[in-house]
Design a protein around this motif. Sequence first.
Motif, PDB file in Angstrom:
ATOM      1  N   GLU A   1      39.679  37.374  44.642  1.00 14.27           N
ATOM      2  CA  GLU A   1      38.657  37.435  43.590  1.00 14.27           C
ATOM      3  C   GLU A   1      38.532  38.841  43.017  1.00 14.27           C
ATOM      4  O   GLU A   1      38.429  39.014  41.799  1.00 14.27           O
ATOM      5  CB  GLU A   1      37.311  36.964  44.133  1.00 14.27           C
TER       6      GLU A   1
ATOM      7  N   ALA B   1      39.183  40.192  39.170  1.00  8.31           N
ATOM      8  CA  ALA B   1      38.164  40.955  38.443  1.00  8.31           C
ATOM      9  C   ALA B   1      38.745  42.265  37.912  1.00  8.31           C
ATOM     10  O   ALA B   1      38.509  42.633  36.750  1.00  8.31           O
ATOM     11  CB  ALA B   1      36.966  41.231  39.344  1.00  8.31           C
TER      12      ALA B   1
ATOM     13  N   ARG C   1      41.089  41.487  34.981  1.00 15.08           N
ATOM     14  CA  ARG C   1      40.331  41.219  33.741  1.00 15.08           C
ATOM     15  C   ARG C   1      39.805  42.521  33.135  1.00 15.08           C
ATOM     16  O   ARG C   1      39.891  42.739  31.931  1.00 15.08           O
ATOM     17  CB  ARG C   1      39.172  40.260  34.025  1.00 15.08           C
ATOM     18  N   GLN C   2      39.261  43.387  33.988  1.00 15.36           N
ATOM     19  CA  GLN C   2      38.740  44.669  33.506  1.00 15.36           C
ATOM     20  C   GLN C   2      39.844  45.494  32.852  1.00 15.36           C
ATOM     21  O   GLN C   2      39.664  46.039  31.763  1.00 15.36           O
ATOM     22  CB  GLN C   2      38.120  45.455  34.665  1.00 15.36           C
TER      23      GLN C   2
END
Length: 134
Positions: A108, A112, A115-116
Amino acid sequence: MIQAVTVAGLLVVFGATAGVAERNLIPTLDNRPDVCPDQPPEPEWMQNIDVRESYKRLLIQQIYRAQSMERVVDSQNCDCPARYPTWEDAVRVYTERYVSSEYWDVIEATSAYRRQANELRRAAMPICEATGNW
């Protein structure tokens, strides 16, 4: 009958084309990047990480990538040290936050950070293109 001959002919042409294309793909052992050739290498322990723990290496790589894009956007500077800093900060973040995390928590976190980094990439790309480091 004509259809069978046409299909057979197309298969021969496509097969020959694929063979030529495959022969043109010659692997090279030169791992020098096109941009900022003096990029710091990953820490050796990351390169030698056990296959069953490679998901941890991927997280550190995504942390590094997100930090890099963030540094470029924040400073509006894409020189090589800004875009490719040492790995120390990414390893520190991993060690402080994720070293004892469970597998799915690491997965996860990797998503994240990816995506950032992808969001920041849109802003970093024109900055880096202007300096020739993209």
